[in-house]
Design a protein around this motif. Structure first.
Motif, PDB file in Angstrom:
ATOM      1  N   ILE A  97       0.840  -1.199   0.000  1.00  0.00           N
ATOM      2  CA  ILE A  97       0.000   0.000   0.000  1.00  0.00           C
ATOM      3  C   ILE A  97       0.876   1.250   0.000  1.00  0.00           C
ATOM      4  O   ILE A  97       0.577   2.237  -0.676  1.00  0.00           O
ATOM      5  CB  ILE A  97      -0.960  -0.039   1.205  1.00  0.00           C
ATOM      6  CG1 ILE A  97      -1.990  -1.153   0.983  1.00  0.00           C
ATOM      7  CG2 ILE A  97      -1.662   1.294   1.387  1.00  0.00           C
ATOM      8  CD1 ILE A  97      -2.809  -1.480   2.184  1.00  0.00           C
ATOM      9  N   VAL A 137       3.223   5.933  -2.748  1.00  0.00           N
ATOM     10  CA  VAL A 137       4.364   6.639  -3.352  1.00  0.00           C
ATOM     11  C   VAL A 137       4.083   6.925  -4.820  1.00  0.00           C
ATOM     12  O   VAL A 137       4.295   8.035  -5.310  1.00  0.00           O
ATOM     13  CB  VAL A 137       5.652   5.795  -3.207  1.00  0.00           C
ATOM     14  CG1 VAL A 137       6.757   6.324  -4.103  1.00  0.00           C
ATOM     15  CG2 VAL A 137       6.111   5.800  -1.763  1.00  0.00           C
ATOM     16  N   LEU A 138       3.544   5.895  -5.526  1.00  0.00           N
ATOM     17  CA  LEU A 138       3.230   6.092  -6.942  1.00  0.00           C
ATOM     18  C   LEU A 138       2.211   7.214  -7.096  1.00  0.00           C
ATOM     19  O   LEU A 138       2.301   8.039  -7.997  1.00  0.00           O
ATOM     20  CB  LEU A 138       2.672   4.807  -7.546  1.00  0.00           C
ATOM     21  CG  LEU A 138       3.668   3.668  -7.746  1.00  0.00           C
ATOM     22  CD1 LEU A 138       2.973   2.471  -8.331  1.00  0.00           C
ATOM     23  CD2 LEU A 138       4.797   4.099  -8.655  1.00  0.00           C
ATOM     24  N   ALA A 139       1.229   7.244  -6.200  1.00  0.00           N
ATOM     25  CA  ALA A 139       0.178   8.263  -6.314  1.00  0.00           C
ATOM     26  C   ALA A 139       0.734   9.648  -6.045  1.00  0.00           C
ATOM     27  O   ALA A 139       0.526  10.578  -6.814  1.00  0.00           O
ATOM     28  CB  ALA A 139      -0.957   7.945  -5.349  1.00  0.00           C
ATOM     29  N   MET A 140       1.468   9.804  -4.967  1.00  0.00           N
ATOM     30  CA  MET A 140       1.852  11.147  -4.538  1.00  0.00           C
ATOM     31  C   MET A 140       3.098  11.640  -5.264  1.00  0.00           C
ATOM     32  O   MET A 140       3.209  12.803  -5.600  1.00  0.00           O
ATOM     33  CB  MET A 140       2.118  11.169  -3.022  1.00  0.00           C
ATOM     34  CG  MET A 140       0.953  10.768  -2.169  1.00  0.00           C
ATOM     35  SD  MET A 140      -0.607  11.530  -2.670  1.00  0.00           S
ATOM     36  CE  MET A 140      -0.317  13.206  -2.175  1.00  0.00           C
ATOM     37  N   LYS A 141       4.048  10.745  -5.464  1.00  0.00           N
ATOM     38  CA  LYS A 141       5.350  11.194  -5.950  1.00  0.00           C
ATOM     39  C   LYS A 141       5.440  11.103  -7.471  1.00  0.00           C
ATOM     40  O   LYS A 141       6.073  11.916  -8.116  1.00  0.00           O
ATOM     41  CB  LYS A 141       6.422  10.301  -5.302  1.00  0.00           C
ATOM     42  CG  LYS A 141       7.831  10.787  -5.452  1.00  0.00           C
ATOM     43  CD  LYS A 141       8.265  11.688  -4.317  1.00  0.00           C
ATOM     44  CE  LYS A 141       9.681  12.156  -4.570  1.00  0.00           C
ATOM     45  NZ  LYS A 141      10.048  13.317  -3.801  1.00  0.00           N
ATOM     46  N   VAL A 142       4.805  10.079  -8.050  1.00  0.00           N
ATOM     47  CA  VAL A 142       4.979   9.842  -9.480  1.00  0.00           C
ATOM     48  C   VAL A 142       3.859  10.479 -10.293  1.00  0.00           C
ATOM     49  O   VAL A 142       4.106  11.052 -11.334  1.00  0.00           O
ATOM     50  CB  VAL A 142       5.063   8.325  -9.755  1.00  0.00           C
ATOM     51  CG1 VAL A 142       5.099   8.049 -11.238  1.00  0.00           C
ATOM     52  CG2 VAL A 142       6.287   7.754  -9.088  1.00  0.00           C
ATOM     53  N   ALA A 178       3.779   1.500  -1.379  1.00  0.00           N
ATOM     54  CA  ALA A 178       4.304   1.666  -2.738  1.00  0.00           C
ATOM     55  C   ALA A 178       3.266   2.336  -3.630  1.00  0.00           C
ATOM     56  O   ALA A 178       3.579   3.230  -4.406  1.00  0.00           O
ATOM     57  CB  ALA A 178       4.696   0.306  -3.312  1.00  0.00           C
ATOM     58  N   LEU A 179       2.010   1.913  -3.467  1.00  0.00           N
ATOM     59  CA  LEU A 179       0.938   2.521  -4.252  1.00  0.00           C
ATOM     60  C   LEU A 179       0.802   4.003  -3.902  1.00  0.00           C
ATOM     61  O   LEU A 179       0.584   4.854  -4.765  1.00  0.00           O
ATOM     62  CB  LEU A 179      -0.367   1.790  -3.950  1.00  0.00           C
ATOM     63  CG  LEU A 179      -1.388   1.730  -5.068  1.00  0.00           C
ATOM     64  CD1 LEU A 179      -0.774   1.113  -6.299  1.00  0.00           C
ATOM     65  CD2 LEU A 179      -2.583   0.910  -4.616  1.00  0.00           C
TER      66      LEU A 179
END
Lengths: 258, 160
Positions: B19, B24-29, B21-22
């Motif tokens: 979760i 991080v993908l949402a906020m950072k990527v 990682a998801l």
């Protein structure tokens, strides 16, 4: 000539027979899922075997795939003076394609084959029949927890793969090759959309999780109960899962990213 | 018993890691952090030609992003494009004679709307229209004009 047609017919019948048995099996597994509400411990056990034990290979491959993407992308982009777009390139390819697909392929090799071998051996040593004798449904006691654990693990593993891969790309691009940090992240954030790219990647990996685990548990359950049969079933799991994932990926990509 | 505890701890870490990682993908990527609906007000601007301007393209002033492009619609009576600009709440002191232009970031980059402040003392409010606009530079037109002027130059010099 007749022999050839007969061969074609036989393999066609065989294919549809397996497909039908697989579908009935899938339906039975779904019927077994409600049972897991009362015995969620079984799923946790399988999450450990299927998910946690696959973590290492997922993390290492994600890191290296990200780093290689960073290196190769930089070499190409620097010719156009567009090395700031490295972040977009790395993250888009990971989130859309490589994350779900490569982690599903690794999952098929690491966890799918183990599931097939385990269930196949249970069948070969007549543990499944033993359970039936004791009025325990092996479908809900053995197969359903493994299936659910696979479906839950797959998107989590894919997300970890993509996130670690982006970190690997960042490490190579910014740390070693000197791409600007701010441009790396801001271009990435400007180009990658949450709903179009990341959510579609998650949907892909859920579908892959269903396909990969379904094939793995079905091959195990349907294996010829001899040591040779189990070994053949394990091979079939890896080959069929990989082919199915690549095929499904093409269809999903065509539907999602027009 | 200790065995189950360790298994449960590992599974908990695994799920939390997935979760995270998801997240991080949402906020950072992805653009979810910049795309979240900001409080603000809307201005409109009419352009003869918006070129390749797209929704969610940045609206800048002095190079700083102060909002994003909302809808782009077409006015079928005047044959102009109407661009709706969502400006963030804290930038509410744009003079009424502000001008808007569509520019390209770099030679081949994305197109964005750039605002330039005027000298009026009244400020633009919600749903106001920016009167003075400058259309997008279409590269083919510029090249065409350049070639045309070159050709006519060459023709006149030959004539003399």
């Amino acid at each position: 000539m007749i022999g050839w047609i007969r061969y074609l017919g036989r393999s066609g019948l065989h294919f549809f027979e397996r497909l039908g048995r697989g579908s009935i099996f899938f339906f039975n597994v779904l019927m077994g899922l409600p049972f897991l509400f009362f015995r969620f411990r079984l799923v946790i056990q399988q999450l450990y075997v299927v998910g946690v034990l696959s973590l290492l290979i997922i993390i290492v491959s994600g890191l290296f795939v990200g780093m290689v993407l960073g290196l190769q992308g930089y070499n190409t982009l620097v010719d156009f003076g567009a090395e700031e777009s490295l972040g977009v390139m790395v993250a888009l390819s990971l989130v859309r394609e490589l994350g779900p697909v490569v982690s599903a392929l690794l999952f098929a090799g690491r966890a799918g084959s183990a599931l097939t071998a385990e269930i196949g051996l249970m069948k070969a040593t007549e543990q499944l029949s033993g359970m039936e004798m004791m009025a325990v449904d092996p479908m809900s006691r053995v197969v359903a927890p493994r299936f659910l654990a696979g479906v839950i693990s797959m998107p989590l593993l894919a997300a970890i793969f993509s996130a670690i891969g982006v970190m690997g790309g960042y490490f190579v691009g910014v740390g070693l090759l000197g791409v600007d940090t701010g441009a790396f992240w801001s271009q990435m954030q400007a180009k990658i959309s949450w709903s179009d790219d990341i959510l579609n990647g998650v949907i892909k990996s859920v579908v892959f999780g269903v396909v990969a685990t379904w094939i793995a548990v079905f091959e195990g359950y349907d294996a010829i109960p001899t040591s040779e049969g189990v070994s053949r079933a394990t091979t079939r799991t890896v080959v069929h899962t990989s082919l199915a994932i690549l095929g499904v990926d093409f269809v999903l990509t065509a539907l999602m990213f027009e | 018993m200790i065995q189950t505890r360790i298994v449960e701890i590992w599974v908990g870490l695994f799920i939390a890691g997935g979760i995270a990682a998801l997240f991080v993908l949402a906020m950072k990527v992805s653009n979810i952090s910049t795309f979240s609906k900001v409080e603000g007000y809307e201005l409109t601007a009419r352009f003869e030609n918006v070129g390749g301007l797209k929704k969610t393209a940045p609206v800048t002033m002095a190079g700083v992003r102060i909002g994003r492009v909302g809808d782009i619609t077409f006015d079928s009576t005047t044959y102009e494009a109407i661009v709706h600009l969502n400006i963030e709440k804290q930038y509410d002191k744009l003079p009424t004679d502000t001008t808007a232009g569509i520019f390209t970031a770099g030679l081949l980059g994305e197109q964005y709307v750039s605002l330039e402040a005027g000298g009026e003392e009244k400020y633009l409010a919600n749903q106001d229209e920016i009167k003075i606009t400058q259309s997008a530079l279409v590269l083919e037109q510029v090249i065409g004009q350049f070639l045309f002027s070159k050709a006519s130059e060459g023709g006149s010099s030959n004539g003399n």
